[in-house]
Design a protein around this motif. Structure first.
Motif, PDB file in Angstrom:
ATOM      1  N   LEU A 168      16.805 -90.377  27.952  1.00 26.90           N
ATOM      2  CA  LEU A 168      16.102 -89.550  26.964  1.00 26.90           C
ATOM      3  C   LEU A 168      16.085 -88.053  27.312  1.00 26.90           C
ATOM      4  O   LEU A 168      15.182 -87.686  26.750  1.00 26.90           O
ATOM      5  N   SER A 169      16.018 -88.366  28.519  1.00 27.23           N
ATOM      6  CA  SER A 169      15.748 -87.147  29.459  1.00 27.23           C
ATOM      7  C   SER A 169      16.655 -85.722  29.341  1.00 27.23           C
ATOM      8  O   SER A 169      16.686 -84.860  29.008  1.00 27.23           O
ATOM      9  N   TYR A 170      17.313 -86.273  28.052  1.00 27.56           N
ATOM     10  CA  TYR A 170      18.728 -85.829  27.870  1.00 27.56           C
ATOM     11  C   TYR A 170      18.689 -85.178  26.963  1.00 27.56           C
ATOM     12  O   TYR A 170      18.148 -85.966  25.783  1.00 27.56           O
ATOM     13  N   GLN A 171      19.374 -83.743  26.903  1.00 24.37           N
ATOM     14  CA  GLN A 171      19.175 -83.192  25.256  1.00 24.37           C
ATOM     15  C   GLN A 171      20.944 -84.075  24.525  1.00 24.37           C
ATOM     16  O   GLN A 171      21.747 -83.259  25.332  1.00 24.37           O
ATOM     17  N   PRO A 172      20.455 -84.106  23.270  1.00 26.21           N
ATOM     18  CA  PRO A 172      21.806 -85.036  22.555  1.00 26.21           C
ATOM     19  C   PRO A 172      22.547 -83.513  22.436  1.00 26.21           C
ATOM     20  O   PRO A 172      22.247 -82.581  22.462  1.00 26.21           O
ATOM     21  N   GLU A 173      23.819 -83.564  21.916  1.00 25.40           N
ATOM     22  CA  GLU A 173      25.187 -82.832  21.896  1.00 25.40           C
ATOM     23  C   GLU A 173      25.030 -82.434  20.420  1.00 25.40           C
ATOM     24  O   GLU A 173      24.802 -82.937  19.627  1.00 25.40           O
ATOM     25  N   LYS A 174      24.579 -80.995  20.165  1.00 29.50           N
ATOM     26  CA  LYS A 174      24.406 -80.236  19.098  1.00 29.50           C
ATOM     27  C   LYS A 174      25.875 -80.829  18.273  1.00 29.50           C
ATOM     28  O   LYS A 174      26.745 -80.181  18.864  1.00 29.50           O
ATOM     29  N   ALA A 175      26.077 -81.279  17.273  1.00 32.98           N
ATOM     30  CA  ALA A 175      27.185 -80.821  16.251  1.00 32.98           C
ATOM     31  C   ALA A 175      27.272 -79.115  15.870  1.00 32.98           C
ATOM     32  O   ALA A 175      26.856 -78.546  15.829  1.00 32.98           O
ATOM     33  N   ALA A 176      28.752 -79.016  15.947  1.00 34.50           N
ATOM     34  CA  ALA A 176      28.817 -77.374  15.029  1.00 34.50           C
ATOM     35  C   ALA A 176      28.991 -77.016  13.946  1.00 34.50           C
ATOM     36  O   ALA A 176      28.271 -77.997  13.245  1.00 34.50           O
ATOM     37  N   ARG A 227      19.481 -89.262  15.210  1.00 34.97           N
ATOM     38  CA  ARG A 227      19.895 -88.635  14.573  1.00 34.97           C
ATOM     39  C   ARG A 227      19.921 -86.676  14.468  1.00 34.97           C
ATOM     40  O   ARG A 227      19.590 -85.714  15.113  1.00 34.97           O
ATOM     41  N   GLY A 228      17.486 -87.126  13.815  1.00 36.94           N
ATOM     42  CA  GLY A 228      17.295 -86.263  14.730  1.00 36.94           C
ATOM     43  C   GLY A 228      16.777 -84.924  15.845  1.00 36.94           C
ATOM     44  O   GLY A 228      16.033 -84.048  15.426  1.00 36.94           O
ATOM     45  N   GLY A 229      17.402 -85.345  16.804  1.00 32.88           N
ATOM     46  CA  GLY A 229      17.055 -85.220  17.996  1.00 32.88           C
ATOM     47  C   GLY A 229      15.369 -86.447  18.689  1.00 32.88           C
ATOM     48  O   GLY A 229      15.041 -85.747  19.607  1.00 32.88           O
ATOM     49  N   GLU A 230      14.932 -86.811  17.964  1.00 30.22           N
ATOM     50  CA  GLU A 230      13.509 -87.624  17.997  1.00 30.22           C
ATOM     51  C   GLU A 230      13.824 -88.913  19.201  1.00 30.22           C
ATOM     52  O   GLU A 230      15.064 -89.633  18.811  1.00 30.22           O
TER      53      GLU A 230
END
Lengths: 154, 182
Positions: A32-40, B13-16
């Protein structure tokens, strides 16, 4: 003899298998400390498709231009055609010049015949003299004319 | 997927991160168990299950609801992780180590040695099944997925899953019998 039901029960008992709680806690915190990849902004497959479509259109346009030449342009730059044109032109010029000279020679020959023919009295001597003056005596295109001129002059 | 889980997925999916944390809490044990029963190694199960959830969190925006539970997606990632694991590493865990790992995972049944022994037999028999049969047996009878969910994870029809299940049980019965004799 082990029955299916006994096997199913034994398999179900395997649900007691679990991970170490401390490991699970640490793993969760780390993930959870990682940021998810943002979609283009635009979907990559869409971009790929759009790009491929543009390339296809350009390819078709280039091939169409290359394989379907316009008559005006090609004829203007076709060396063989140009050569034929030039040759045709030269021949046309030559033929026209010969026609002109032929006509001119005939006219002059007629005039000189009239002059030579002393039996006919010419009414306009000054005109004849003007005509004689305009004739280029050095033009040796027609030997017949030369002979007539010598007769007239001398 | 029930509404509650769907809401969690949308928030994730919204980043939460906490929404994904809730999904992690809900599904981690089953994924870990699945991988452990496939690899027979506690260390590999921990490593791979961590990778599965890390990958799921990083790619959560690409997840699309297609009428199946969120766990189906996690199982697919887990399946690929195990396949990659076997491709890149030789299975260097000996049978003895597998047995020790397995026994250490079980709660301490002081007075149920037979039960531990029985489960050990079943575990060893599962390890000898073909991969597809292993997958179906674990997902169906250990993690209690439906045939439809299993079919989605494996990319097969429900009919094919039923056939695999039938053959797997028959084979398992045969292998357990052989284990008991030995």
């Amino acid at each position: 003899m082990t029955t299916n039901e006994e096997i199913r029960k034994s398999l179900n008992k395997l649900r007691i298998i679990g991970s170490d709680p401390e490991f699970k806690r640490n793993s969760r915190a780390l993930i959870l400390s990682y940021q998810p990849e943002k979609a283009a902004p635009f979907r990559l497959p869409f971009l790929r498709f759009a790009g491929a479509f543009v390339i296809l259109i350009l390819t078709i346009a280039v091939l169409t231009f290359e394989l379907t030449p316009t008559p005006v342009l090609s004829s203007s730059f076709n060396p063989d055609y140009l050569q034929n044109e030039i040759e045709t032109l030269t021949v046309s010029v030559q033929i026209e010049e010969v026609e002109y000279r032929k006509e001119a020679n005939q006219t002059i020959a007629s005039a000189l015949n009239e002059v030579e023919n002393t039996s006919v009295k010419h009414l306009n001597d000054s005109r004849l003299r003007d005509e004689a003056a305009s004739i280029n005596l050095n033009d040796s295109t027609n030997p017949e004319i030369d002979a007539l001129l010598e007769t007239v002059i001398f | 997927m029930n509404k509650e889980e769907r809401d969690l997925v949308e928030k994730a999916r919204g980043g939460e991160s906490e929404a994904f944390g809730a999904l992690y809490d809900k599904h981690f044990d089953s994924i870990y168990r699945f991988i452990f029963l496939k690899t027979g190694s506690k260390a590999d199960a921990e490593d791979l299950s961590h990778q599965v959830f890390l990958s799921a969190w990083q790619k959560i925006e690409s997840y699309k609801f297609q009428g199946f539970p969120f766990s189906s997606w996690l199982y697919k990632i887990a399946l690929n992780a195990v396949i990659d694991h076997w491709r890149t590493r030789k299975p260097n865990v000996s049978i003895e180590l597998v047995k020790d790992d397995f026994l250490s995972e079980l709660p301490d049944f002081h007075d149920k040695v037979d039960q531990k022994f029985e489960l050990k037999l079943v575990k060893n028999a599962i390890a000898k099944l073909e991969p597809d049969q292993q997958n179906v047996i674990i997902m169906k009878f250990v993690d209690e997925l439906t045939n439809k969910e299993i079919a989605d994870v494996l990319g097969k029809s429900e009919g094919a899953v039923r056939v695999i299940q039938h053959r797997a049980l028959r084979q398992l019965k045969k292998l357990i019998g052989e284990e008991k004799k030995s």
